[in-house]
Write a protein that holds these residues in place. Structure first.
Motif, mmCIF file in Angstrom:
data_model
loop_
_atom_site.group_PDB
_atom_site.id
_atom_site.type_symbol
_atom_site.label_atom_id
_atom_site.label_comp_id
_atom_site.label_asym_id
_atom_site.label_seq_id
_atom_site.Cartn_x
_atom_site.Cartn_y
_atom_site.Cartn_z
ATOM 1 N N ILE A 1 -17.659 14.091 4.674
ATOM 2 C CA ILE A 1 -18.887 14.824 4.353
ATOM 3 C C ILE A 1 -19.535 14.114 3.176
ATOM 4 N N ASN A 2 -20.798 13.738 3.328
ATOM 5 C CA ASN A 2 -21.533 12.995 2.294
ATOM 6 C C ASN A 2 -20.783 11.748 1.834
ATOM 7 N N GLY A 3 -20.173 11.060 2.768
ATOM 8 C CA GLY A 3 -19.489 9.819 2.462
ATOM 9 C C GLY A 3 -18.115 9.955 1.828
ATOM 10 N N LYS A 4 -17.615 11.183 1.678
ATOM 11 C CA LYS A 4 -16.300 11.400 1.065
ATOM 12 C C LYS A 4 -15.422 12.233 1.988
ATOM 13 N N LEU A 5 -14.118 12.034 1.862
ATOM 14 C CA LEU A 5 -13.181 12.863 2.622
ATOM 15 C C LEU A 5 -13.242 14.294 2.108
ATOM 16 N N ALA A 6 -13.229 15.248 3.027
ATOM 17 C CA ALA A 6 -13.292 16.670 2.680
ATOM 18 C C ALA A 6 -11.893 17.282 2.758
ATOM 19 N N LEU B 1 -2.732 7.142 3.630
ATOM 20 C CA LEU B 1 -3.263 8.390 4.183
ATOM 21 C C LEU B 1 -4.779 8.455 4.010
ATOM 22 N N THR B 2 -5.265 8.058 2.838
ATOM 23 C CA THR B 2 -6.714 8.059 2.586
ATOM 24 C C THR B 2 -7.429 7.139 3.571
ATOM 25 N N GLU B 3 -6.891 5.952 3.752
ATOM 26 C CA GLU B 3 -7.502 4.985 4.680
ATOM 27 C C GLU B 3 -7.470 5.498 6.115
ATOM 28 N N LEU B 4 -6.337 6.072 6.504
ATOM 29 C CA LEU B 4 -6.189 6.588 7.860
ATOM 30 C C LEU B 4 -7.141 7.752 8.133
ATOM 31 N N MET C 1 0.856 -1.177 0.000
ATOM 32 C CA MET C 1 0.000 0.000 0.000
ATOM 33 C C MET C 1 0.904 1.242 0.000
ATOM 34 N N ASN C 2 0.658 2.152 -0.951
ATOM 35 C CA ASN C 2 1.495 3.354 -1.017
ATOM 36 C C ASN C 2 1.024 4.417 -0.021
ATOM 37 N N LEU C 3 1.793 5.483 0.063
ATOM 38 C CA LEU C 3 1.506 6.553 1.033
ATOM 39 C C LEU C 3 0.126 7.172 0.800
ATOM 40 N N LEU C 4 -0.217 7.377 -0.440
ATOM 41 C CA LEU C 4 -1.507 7.972 -0.786
ATOM 42 C C LEU C 4 -2.661 7.118 -0.274
ATOM 43 N N SER D 1 0.046 7.823 14.248
ATOM 44 C CA SER D 1 -0.216 6.406 14.492
ATOM 45 C C SER D 1 0.262 5.503 13.353
ATOM 46 N N ASN D 2 0.526 6.062 12.187
ATOM 47 C CA ASN D 2 1.012 5.281 11.055
ATOM 48 C C ASN D 2 2.491 5.589 10.828
ATOM 49 N N PRO D 3 3.373 4.583 10.944
ATOM 50 C CA PRO D 3 4.824 4.831 10.828
ATOM 51 C C PRO D 3 5.259 5.445 9.503
#
Length: 134
Positions: A19-24, A7-10, A1-4, A45-47
């Motif tokens: 907001i409305n089911g999406k990251l803002a 970060l999205t998952e975290l 899993m790449n950084l992008l 929390s993510n190394p």
């Protein structure tokens, strides 16, 4: 899993950022720039994310909020726009907006005169020559 993806998952785990089911993006950047402690703890929390956006200076972790903001505002992170300059209009130098930079210089072509501020209409007869270069 790449950084992008990491970060999205975290960030998806923080309900304030959804907001409305999406990251803002705007909310993420707002919290990062205000150094929100909950967001910072989440990022720490993510190394991999920690090593990318934080620098250790004599045992103290410093958050690079400028690098984080640029990463989040990049089109590849949450591509919800036709441009990476979403909702941002202004002058830029080297792809940085003037309001994001401390390096702004007013270049005046007449180096042997003074430009006076605070003049009234009666005082506006042009530039006053000082005889010395400033």
């Amino acid at each position: 899993m790449n950084l992008l993806e990491q970060l999205t998952e975290l960030l998806s785990t923080d309900e304030r950022l959804i907001i409305n089911g999406k990251l803002a993006k705007n909310k993420i950047v707002e919290l990062a720039l205000s150094l929100d402690s909950t967001l910072l703890k989440l990022l720490l929390s993510n190394p991999k994310i920690k090593s990318h956006f934080f620098t250790d200076v004599d045992g103290v972790l410093i958050f690079d909020k400028v690098a984080f903001q640029q990463f989040v505002n990049n089109k590849s992170f949450l591509p919800d726009s036709f441009t990476r300059f979403k909702n941002k209009t202004g002058l830029s130098v080297n792809e940085k907006y003037l309001d994001d930079s401390n390096d702004v210089v007013l270049t005046w072509p007449y180096k042997d005169c003074l430009l006076e501020g605070g003049q009234t209409k009666d005082d506006q007869k042009g530039l006053r020559f000082s005889g010395t270069k400033h």
